[in-house]
Write a protein that holds these residues in place. Structure first.
Motif, short mmCIF file in Angstrom:
data_model
loop_
_atom_site.label_atom_id
_atom_site.label_comp_id
_atom_site.label_asym_id
_atom_site.label_seq_id
_atom_site.Cartn_x
_atom_site.Cartn_y
_atom_site.Cartn_z
N ALA A 1 2.13 -2.43 -24.87
CA ALA A 1 2.18 -1.91 -26.25
C ALA A 1 1.77 -0.45 -26.28
CB ALA A 1 1.27 -2.75 -27.14
N THR A 2 0.74 -0.09 -25.51
CA THR A 2 0.29 1.30 -25.48
C THR A 2 1.37 2.23 -24.96
OG1 THR A 2 -2.01 0.60 -25.16
CG2 THR A 2 -1.44 2.85 -24.51
N LEU A 3 2.01 1.84 -23.86
CA LEU A 3 3.06 2.68 -23.29
C LEU A 3 4.25 2.77 -24.24
CD1 LEU A 3 4.15 4.42 -21.08
CD2 LEU A 3 4.78 2.36 -19.79
N ASP A 4 4.54 1.69 -24.94
CA ASP A 4 5.64 1.73 -25.91
C ASP A 4 5.33 2.72 -27.04
OD1 ASP A 4 8.24 0.56 -26.60
OD2 ASP A 4 7.20 -0.17 -28.38
N ILE A 5 4.08 2.71 -27.50
CA ILE A 5 3.69 3.64 -28.55
C ILE A 5 3.77 5.09 -28.06
CG2 ILE A 5 1.72 4.42 -29.95
CD1 ILE A 5 0.83 1.45 -30.01
N LEU A 6 3.21 5.35 -26.89
CA LEU A 6 3.17 6.72 -26.37
C LEU A 6 4.56 7.25 -26.01
CD1 LEU A 6 0.00 6.46 -24.07
CD2 LEU A 6 0.17 7.49 -26.35
N SER A 7 5.48 6.35 -25.65
CA SER A 7 6.82 6.79 -25.27
C SER A 7 7.79 6.79 -26.43
CB SER A 7 7.37 5.87 -24.16
OG SER A 7 7.57 4.55 -24.66
N PRO B 1 0.80 -1.22 0.00
CA PRO B 1 0.00 0.00 0.00
C PRO B 1 0.84 1.27 0.00
CG PRO B 1 -0.01 -1.02 2.17
CD PRO B 1 0.66 -2.00 1.27
N GLY B 2 2.10 1.16 0.34
CA GLY B 2 2.96 2.34 0.35
C GLY B 2 3.65 2.61 -0.96
N PHE B 3 3.36 1.79 -1.99
CA PHE B 3 4.00 1.97 -3.30
C PHE B 3 3.04 2.58 -4.30
CE2 PHE B 3 7.51 -1.54 -3.10
CZ PHE B 3 8.14 -0.81 -2.11
N LEU B 4 3.59 3.42 -5.18
CA LEU B 4 2.84 3.91 -6.33
C LEU B 4 2.63 2.76 -7.32
CD1 LEU B 4 4.92 7.16 -6.82
CD2 LEU B 4 2.55 7.07 -6.01
N ASP B 5 1.48 2.76 -7.99
CA ASP B 5 1.24 1.75 -9.02
C ASP B 5 2.23 1.96 -10.17
OD1 ASP B 5 -0.48 -0.31 -10.49
OD2 ASP B 5 -0.48 1.41 -11.86
N ILE B 6 2.88 0.89 -10.57
CA ILE B 6 4.00 1.02 -11.50
C ILE B 6 3.55 1.46 -12.89
CG2 ILE B 6 3.98 -1.41 -12.18
CD1 ILE B 6 7.04 -1.26 -12.24
N TRP B 7 2.40 0.97 -13.37
CA TRP B 7 2.00 1.34 -14.72
C TRP B 7 1.54 2.79 -14.79
CZ3 TRP B 7 3.61 -0.82 -18.83
CH2 TRP B 7 3.98 -2.16 -18.79
N THR B 8 0.85 3.24 -13.75
CA THR B 8 0.48 4.65 -13.70
C THR B 8 1.73 5.52 -13.63
OG1 THR B 8 -1.51 4.00 -12.49
CG2 THR B 8 -0.93 6.33 -12.49
N LEU B 9 2.70 5.11 -12.81
CA LEU B 9 3.92 5.88 -12.64
C LEU B 9 4.73 5.93 -13.93
CD1 LEU B 9 6.03 7.34 -10.91
CD2 LEU B 9 6.85 5.10 -10.15
N LEU B 10 4.95 4.77 -14.58
CA LEU B 10 5.73 4.76 -15.81
C LEU B 10 5.05 5.57 -16.91
CD1 LEU B 10 6.93 1.04 -15.92
CD2 LEU B 10 8.34 3.05 -15.50
N SER B 11 3.73 5.48 -16.98
CA SER B 11 3.00 6.26 -17.99
C SER B 11 3.14 7.75 -17.73
CB SER B 11 1.53 5.85 -18.01
OG SER B 11 1.37 4.49 -18.33
N PHE B 12 3.06 8.14 -16.47
CA PHE B 12 3.21 9.55 -16.10
C PHE B 12 4.61 10.05 -16.46
CE2 PHE B 12 3.97 13.09 -13.21
CZ PHE B 12 2.76 13.77 -13.24
N LEU B 13 5.63 9.20 -16.24
CA LEU B 13 7.01 9.61 -16.49
C LEU B 13 7.38 9.58 -17.97
CD1 LEU B 13 8.76 7.84 -13.49
CD2 LEU B 13 8.50 10.31 -13.84
N ALA B 14 6.60 8.87 -18.77
CA ALA B 14 6.90 8.85 -20.21
C ALA B 14 6.76 10.23 -20.82
CB ALA B 14 5.96 7.86 -20.92
N ALA B 15 5.87 11.07 -20.25
CA ALA B 15 5.61 12.39 -20.84
C ALA B 15 6.79 13.36 -20.68
CB ALA B 15 4.34 12.98 -20.26
N PRO B 16 7.34 13.55 -19.46
CA PRO B 16 8.42 14.53 -19.32
C PRO B 16 9.80 14.02 -19.74
CG PRO B 16 7.92 13.60 -17.19
CD PRO B 16 6.92 13.02 -18.15
N THR B 17 9.91 12.74 -20.06
CA THR B 17 11.19 12.20 -20.51
C THR B 17 11.14 11.95 -22.02
OG1 THR B 17 10.51 9.92 -20.02
CG2 THR B 17 11.65 11.12 -18.28
#
Length: 482
Positions: free
Chosen positions: A89-95, A48-64
């Motif tokens: 696949a979606t995150l790969d496309i967006l990033s 419960p103390g961790f951020l969800d990894i897919w939400t986090l990676l998707s969020f970080l794809a934008a500023p990087t």
């Protein structure tokens, strides 16, 4: 072992701490600014103390824009493979093609079940992971609707797509034999972690992985080898990655040239920015330069110059003898190390049972052991010892015993007996693993764990003596490598 010639990658393995979300985002920007190659996060959805990894990676794809994104590794039991395939696949496309997909079978069985995931055994999770890899790849491949009927997963006409922007690599977190074999058969990458797979563990693990790849008709060089690192910058100390950047560079260069590792992902310490800066600006360039020089060295340049040794036949005979004696010495060294660590393990368990050592003191003592300098938990060390024994026996069965049997068929009965011992010891190791898990949950199970470790000693120590009595001579005489 060998250098497989892969491009060297360096990255960061950051904790997805929900309580310090702003710091996580800021540190991720530092990773991009330092031009590190990989940004990785662990995936434990039941924390419960961790951020969800897919939400986090998707969020970080934008500023990087350049760093590769890696779930290190995704918890497959809690992430259905068909949905995971589309998410990846979606995150790969967006990033812009910057995702690599790390997958894990799921180690914390009770935590997975508590989150509503399937209640399976560890071996069943390995089988389920193999099915998941098949599903993910089929849904990434354009074509007709996919039908799949496995024991753990089913598809009934799922349409493939979207296709990733680039061929996403599937990297597996693997330590034990069945997971290493699965990696050798199917994976694009292998991503162990320091502490669970220290440098001395890599050689036997790599042999299993490479042998399985070859049996599957694959070139072992197809598999990228990554390493999640932990260490401490500063004055030189004993152990792996303990010292200034020059020491780190030397040790990581050896991992590239001797073990085929090519991706290094650092979990930084309290001075995270400082650690990452030293890693990116001092360690990474030094490793790249050293490896580049080694790869550019002409073949045979390390051989003795003409005139340094005379008599080709005598030299060949001497080399055969050296190989044999080295093989025997290697076996003795491995056996002695197993004996010493088993003695320390039993000693600390006895101290805890007698109440003379607290849990904190036990952890401190175990932290000093040469075999597991980075283990912080009593149970983790015990479990790792079981893994080391299992991997050692797997290598003997797959390589040393095979070579001995081919060189001297008369050794067949002895080798059959020793192989049977390996099977019996494997069953005891499973019992030790089970009792240690129970002990970690409830200290009242300490006595059960002690009994299981005693049973392991009763089976393992006589077996080591028999191997030495029966095999050291043939290994030396026949020139068998260990």
């Amino acid at each position: 072992m060998t250098d497989y010639g892969h491009e060297l990658l360096f990255g960061a393995f950051l904790p997805p701490d929900a309580g310090q979300a702003s710091a996580v985002l800021a540190l991720s920007r530092v990773v991009e600014e330092l031009e590190l190659d990989v940004l990785a996060f662990q995936d434990h959805p039941y924390q419960p103390g961790f951020l969800d990894i897919w939400t986090l990676l998707s969020f970080l794809a934008a500023p990087t824009s350049r760093v590769r994104l890696l779930p290190d590794v995704a918890n497959v039991p809690l992430r259905p493979p068909a949905v995971l395939a589309r998410s990846a696949a979606t995150l790969d496309i967006l990033s812009g093609g910057r995702l690599e997909l790390g997958l894990g079978a799921g180690y914390f069985l009770e935590a997975i079940a508590a989150m509503g995931g399937p209640r399976r055994t560890a071996p069943e999770n390995v089988d389920a992971l193999e099915e998941a890899i098949t599903i993910i790849r089929r849904l990434w491949t354009p074509g007709p609707p996919v039908h799949f009927s496995g024991r753990w997963y089913r598809l009934e006409g799922a349409s493939p797509g979207p296709a990733p922007a680039h061929p996403i690599g599937i990297w597996l977190g693997a330590y034990k034999r069945r997971m290493l074999e699965l990696t050798g058969r199917l994976a694009d990458g292998w991503v162990p972690s320091t502490g669970y797979a220290d440098p001395e563990d890599l050689r036997p693990m790599t042999r299993i992985l490479d042998s399985t790849a070859e049996q599957a008709g694959r070139d072992p060089a197809e598999i990228r080898r990554a390493d999640n690192l932990s260490g401490r910058f500063g004055r030189s100390g004993s152990g792996f990655l303990q010292g200034p950047p020059a020491v780190w560079a030397e040790q990581l260069t050896e991992l590239v040239l001797e073990h085929g590792m090519s991706t290094f992902i650092l979990g930084p310490g309290p001075d995270a920015v400082g650690d990452l800066r030293q890693f990116a600006e001092e360690v990474a360039p030094a490793v790249r330069e050293a490896v580049e020089q080694a790869r550019a060295r002409p073949a045979g340049s390390l051989e003795a110059a003409p005139g340094e040794a005379e008599g080709a036949e005598g030299e060949a005979a001497t080399e055969t003898a050296i190989r044999g004696s080295v093989g025997a010495q290697t076996l003795l060294a491995v056996h002695e190390h197993l004996r010493q660590e088993l003695d320390q393990l039993r000693e600390v368990m006895g101290e805890v049972a007698a109440g003379r050592v607290s849990a904190a003191r036990a952890r401190s003592q175990l932290h000093q052991m040469t075999m597991r300098q980075n283990y912080w938990a009593f149970g983790a060390f015990c479990a790792s010892y079981c893994r080391v024994v299992a991997v050692h026996h797997a290598i003997e069965d797959m390589r040393m015993f095979r070579d001995l049997r081919l060189a001297d068929p008369d050794l067949g009965p002895v080798l059959e007996r020793l192989s049977a011992d390996h099977e019996a010891i494997a069953a005891v190791l499973t019992e030790v693993d089970d009792t240690l898990v129970a002990m970690i949950k409830d200290p009242d199970h300490l006595k059960d764990a002690e009994t299981a470790v005693d049973r392991l000693a009763d089976a393992l120590l006589p077996h080591l003596r028999v191997e030495e009595d029966q095999l050291l001579g043939p290994i030396a005489n026949l020139g068998i490598e260990v």
